[in-house]
Motif scaffolding. Structure first.
Motif, PDB file in Angstrom:
ATOM      1  N   MET A 118       0.838  -1.211   0.000  1.00 31.66           N
ATOM      2  CA  MET A 118       0.000   0.000   0.000  1.00 31.66           C
ATOM      3  C   MET A 118       0.870   1.257   0.000  1.00 31.66           C
ATOM      4  O   MET A 118       0.679   2.154  -0.822  1.00 31.66           O
ATOM      5  CB  MET A 118      -0.913   0.003   1.248  1.00 31.66           C
ATOM      6  N   VAL A 119       1.842   1.292   0.922  1.00 28.95           N
ATOM      7  CA  VAL A 119       2.754   2.434   0.967  1.00 28.95           C
ATOM      8  C   VAL A 119       3.539   2.526  -0.331  1.00 28.95           C
ATOM      9  O   VAL A 119       3.741   3.609  -0.885  1.00 28.95           O
ATOM     10  CB  VAL A 119       3.718   2.315   2.174  1.00 28.95           C
ATOM     11  N   ALA A 120       3.945   1.369  -0.843  1.00 30.55           N
ATOM     12  CA  ALA A 120       4.722   1.350  -2.089  1.00 30.55           C
ATOM     13  C   ALA A 120       3.880   1.888  -3.241  1.00 30.55           C
ATOM     14  O   ALA A 120       4.384   2.629  -4.092  1.00 30.55           O
ATOM     15  CB  ALA A 120       5.186  -0.067  -2.387  1.00 30.55           C
ATOM     16  N   LEU A 121       2.583   1.545  -3.258  1.00 28.17           N
ATOM     17  CA  LEU A 121       1.699   2.025  -4.329  1.00 28.17           C
ATOM     18  C   LEU A 121       1.520   3.539  -4.230  1.00 28.17           C
ATOM     19  O   LEU A 121       1.605   4.254  -5.237  1.00 28.17           O
ATOM     20  CB  LEU A 121       0.342   1.323  -4.245  1.00 28.17           C
ATOM     21  N   LEU A 122       1.298   4.025  -2.994  1.00 22.03           N
ATOM     22  CA  LEU A 122       1.148   5.475  -2.800  1.00 22.03           C
ATOM     23  C   LEU A 122       2.408   6.215  -3.239  1.00 22.03           C
ATOM     24  O   LEU A 122       2.338   7.264  -3.891  1.00 22.03           O
ATOM     25  CB  LEU A 122       0.855   5.782  -1.323  1.00 22.03           C
ATOM     26  N   GLU A 123       3.537   5.619  -2.897  1.00 24.16           N
ATOM     27  CA  GLU A 123       4.809   6.237  -3.252  1.00 24.16           C
ATOM     28  C   GLU A 123       4.979   6.277  -4.773  1.00 24.16           C
ATOM     29  O   GLU A 123       5.446   7.268  -5.336  1.00 24.16           O
ATOM     30  CB  GLU A 123       5.941   5.431  -2.617  1.00 24.16           C
ATOM     31  N   LEU A 124       4.561   5.200  -5.427  1.00 25.22           N
ATOM     32  CA  LEU A 124       4.650   5.132  -6.890  1.00 25.22           C
ATOM     33  C   LEU A 124       3.772   6.206  -7.528  1.00 25.22           C
ATOM     34  O   LEU A 124       4.214   6.954  -8.409  1.00 25.22           O
ATOM     35  CB  LEU A 124       4.217   3.735  -7.369  1.00 25.22           C
ATOM     36  N   VAL A 125       2.509   6.301  -7.064  1.00 30.66           N
ATOM     37  CA  VAL A 125       1.577   7.280  -7.632  1.00 30.66           C
ATOM     38  C   VAL A 125       2.082   8.702  -7.367  1.00 30.66           C
ATOM     39  O   VAL A 125       2.123   9.546  -8.270  1.00 30.66           O
ATOM     40  CB  VAL A 125       0.154   7.094  -7.043  1.00 30.66           C
ATOM     41  N   ALA A 126       2.503   8.962  -6.129  1.00 33.49           N
ATOM     42  CA  ALA A 126       2.965  10.301  -5.771  1.00 33.49           C
ATOM     43  C   ALA A 126       4.195  10.706  -6.586  1.00 33.49           C
ATOM     44  O   ALA A 126       4.277  11.827  -7.089  1.00 33.49           O
ATOM     45  CB  ALA A 126       3.273  10.373  -4.280  1.00 33.49           C
ATOM     46  N   SER A 127       5.135   9.788  -6.746  1.00 35.01           N
ATOM     47  CA  SER A 127       6.358  10.137  -7.476  1.00 35.01           C
ATOM     48  C   SER A 127       6.066  10.353  -8.958  1.00 35.01           C
ATOM     49  O   SER A 127       6.659  11.220  -9.607  1.00 35.01           O
ATOM     50  CB  SER A 127       7.420   9.057  -7.289  1.00 35.01           C
ATOM     51  N   ALA A 128       5.122   9.584  -9.512  1.00 33.82           N
ATOM     52  CA  ALA A 128       4.768   9.745 -10.928  1.00 33.82           C
ATOM     53  C   ALA A 128       4.064  11.085 -11.146  1.00 33.82           C
ATOM     54  O   ALA A 128       4.389  11.818 -12.087  1.00 33.82           O
ATOM     55  CB  ALA A 128       3.868   8.600 -11.381  1.00 33.82           C
ATOM     56  N   LEU A 129       3.118  11.428 -10.268  1.00 35.37           N
ATOM     57  CA  LEU A 129       2.371  12.678 -10.446  1.00 35.37           C
ATOM     58  C   LEU A 129       3.257  13.891 -10.164  1.00 35.37           C
ATOM     59  O   LEU A 129       3.132  14.931 -10.814  1.00 35.37           O
ATOM     60  CB  LEU A 129       1.125  12.686  -9.548  1.00 35.37           C
ATOM     61  N   TRP A 130       4.157  13.750  -9.194  1.00 37.17           N
ATOM     62  CA  TRP A 130       5.100  14.838  -8.899  1.00 37.17           C
ATOM     63  C   TRP A 130       5.860  15.226 -10.172  1.00 37.17           C
ATOM     64  O   TRP A 130       5.961  16.407 -10.521  1.00 37.17           O
ATOM     65  CB  TRP A 130       6.097  14.403  -7.806  1.00 37.17           C
ATOM     66  N   ALA A 131       6.364  14.215 -10.877  1.00 40.45           N
ATOM     67  CA  ALA A 131       7.177  14.475 -12.067  1.00 40.45           C
ATOM     68  C   ALA A 131       6.378  15.149 -13.174  1.00 40.45           C
ATOM     69  O   ALA A 131       6.951  15.786 -14.062  1.00 40.45           O
ATOM     70  CB  ALA A 131       7.793  13.172 -12.576  1.00 40.45           C
ATOM     71  N   MET A 132       5.037  15.021 -13.128  1.00 41.73           N
ATOM     72  CA  MET A 132       4.197  15.608 -14.178  1.00 41.73           C
ATOM     73  C   MET A 132       3.611  16.972 -13.794  1.00 41.73           C
ATOM     74  O   MET A 132       2.943  17.608 -14.614  1.00 41.73           O
ATOM     75  CB  MET A 132       3.042  14.659 -14.523  1.00 41.73           C
ATOM     76  N   LEU A 133       3.831  17.413 -12.568  1.00 45.25           N
ATOM     77  CA  LEU A 133       3.177  18.656 -12.120  1.00 45.25           C
ATOM     78  C   LEU A 133       3.381  19.847 -13.066  1.00 45.25           C
ATOM     79  O   LEU A 133       2.425  20.567 -13.366  1.00 45.25           O
ATOM     80  CB  LEU A 133       3.631  19.017 -10.695  1.00 45.25           C
ATOM     81  N   PRO A 134       4.603  20.067 -13.582  1.00 41.94           N
ATOM     82  CA  PRO A 134       4.781  21.209 -14.492  1.00 41.94           C
ATOM     83  C   PRO A 134       3.988  21.075 -15.802  1.00 41.94           C
ATOM     84  O   PRO A 134       3.822  22.056 -16.527  1.00 41.94           O
ATOM     85  CB  PRO A 134       6.291  21.222 -14.771  1.00 41.94           C
ATOM     86  N   ALA A 135       3.508  19.855 -16.102  1.00 41.18           N
ATOM     87  CA  ALA A 135       2.694  19.660 -17.306  1.00 41.18           C
ATOM     88  C   ALA A 135       1.203  19.785 -17.005  1.00 41.18           C
ATOM     89  O   ALA A 135       0.396  19.944 -17.915  1.00 41.18           O
ATOM     90  CB  ALA A 135       2.983  18.285 -17.916  1.00 41.18           C
ATOM     91  N   TYR A 136       0.841  19.704 -15.728  1.00 40.79           N
ATOM     92  CA  TYR A 136      -0.582  19.767 -15.368  1.00 40.79           C
ATOM     93  C   TYR A 136      -1.097  21.200 -15.253  1.00 40.79           C
ATOM     94  O   TYR A 136      -2.292  21.455 -15.428  1.00 40.79           O
ATOM     95  CB  TYR A 136      -0.830  19.041 -14.043  1.00 40.79           C
ATOM     96  N   VAL A 137      -0.216  22.120 -14.937  1.00 41.56           N
ATOM     97  CA  VAL A 137      -0.632  23.501 -14.682  1.00 41.56           C
ATOM     98  C   VAL A 137      -0.914  24.333 -15.947  1.00 41.56           C
ATOM     99  O   VAL A 137      -1.855  25.126 -15.962  1.00 41.56           O
ATOM    100  CB  VAL A 137       0.436  24.204 -13.799  1.00 41.56           C
TER     101      VAL A 137
END
Ligand code: CTP
Ligand code: MG
Ligand code: K
Length: 182
Positions: free
Chosen positions: A1-20
């Motif tokens: 569960m923690v590993a999944l959250l970490e995976l999702v968070a790290s993937a979305l973090w890397a895309m933040l400059p593309a989401y704005v």
């Protein structure tokens, strides 16, 4: 569960400059259209929904967010023992500009397929900016893309982005800043 959250968070973090950028463009849009009103095959090349101002401010907003994350979130995370990777400047520029170019490319395809400004094109609407952002980043910052986007993170981005996009646009529509809920 923690590993999944970490995976999702790290993937979305890397895309933040593309989401704005696209959201900033919605708020900043208006003024001269990029296609200057020109038509191709009887239809607008891009349409009035793609403006110089929206594109410029959207790109700047994405870059500004990346720089702010580098300057504020990365050190705060480090102090708290959380490793938030910084964005190399070229990666930030590529993600932000690429997101705008992907959206512009989608409008070009929409007009060629006879869809008027604002018409929905399910699938394309939700992923155009992701494809544009990652494609330009692959050109301008290939090392960063290849070291950041493992296959797992790429899958997370391709699944989560459409969900986030739909949610964001419904909210933008409900609060009256966007004309259509997509
Ligand atoms: N916008 C802009 N410049 C861009 C992208 C968006 O000015 N490069 C602004 C426009 O005011 C646009 C609004 O943001 O109307 C919403 O963006 P979007 O949904 O992408 O455009 P649509 O108006 O729906 O046009 P299209 O059918 O071409 O996507
Ligand atoms: Mg639209
Ligand atoms: K769009």
């Amino acid at each position: 569960m923690v590993a999944l959250l970490e995976l999702v968070a790290s993937a979305l973090w890397a895309m933040l400059p593309a989401y704005v950028p696209n959201n900033a463009a919605v708020l900043a849009g208006g003024g001269a259209p990029i296609d200057g009103g020109r038509t191709w095959g009887g239809r607008r090349v891009l349409g009035d929904g793609k403006t110089w101002r929206g594109t410029a401010i959207g790109t700047l907003a994405g870059v500004a967010l990346a720089l702010a994350l580098n300057a504020v979130a990365v050190p705060v995370g480090a102090a708290a023992g959380i490793d938030l990777p910084a964005f190399p400047p070229l990666a930030a520029l590529a993600l932000a500009l690429g997101a705008m170019l992907g959206d512009i490319g989608a409008s070009f395809i929409k007009r060629r397929s006879g869809r008027e400004r604002g018409a929905a094109f399910p699938g394309l609407d939700q992923l155009d900016f992701v494809v544009g952002a990652l494609a330009l980043a692959l050109v301008l910052a290939p090392g960063w893309v290849l070291s950041t986007f493992t296959l797992e993170r790429l899958v997370v981005v391709l699944v989560a982005t459409p969900l986030l996009h739909v949610a964001t646009n419904v909210i933008a529509y409900l609060i009256g800043v966007k004309n259509e809920p997509w």
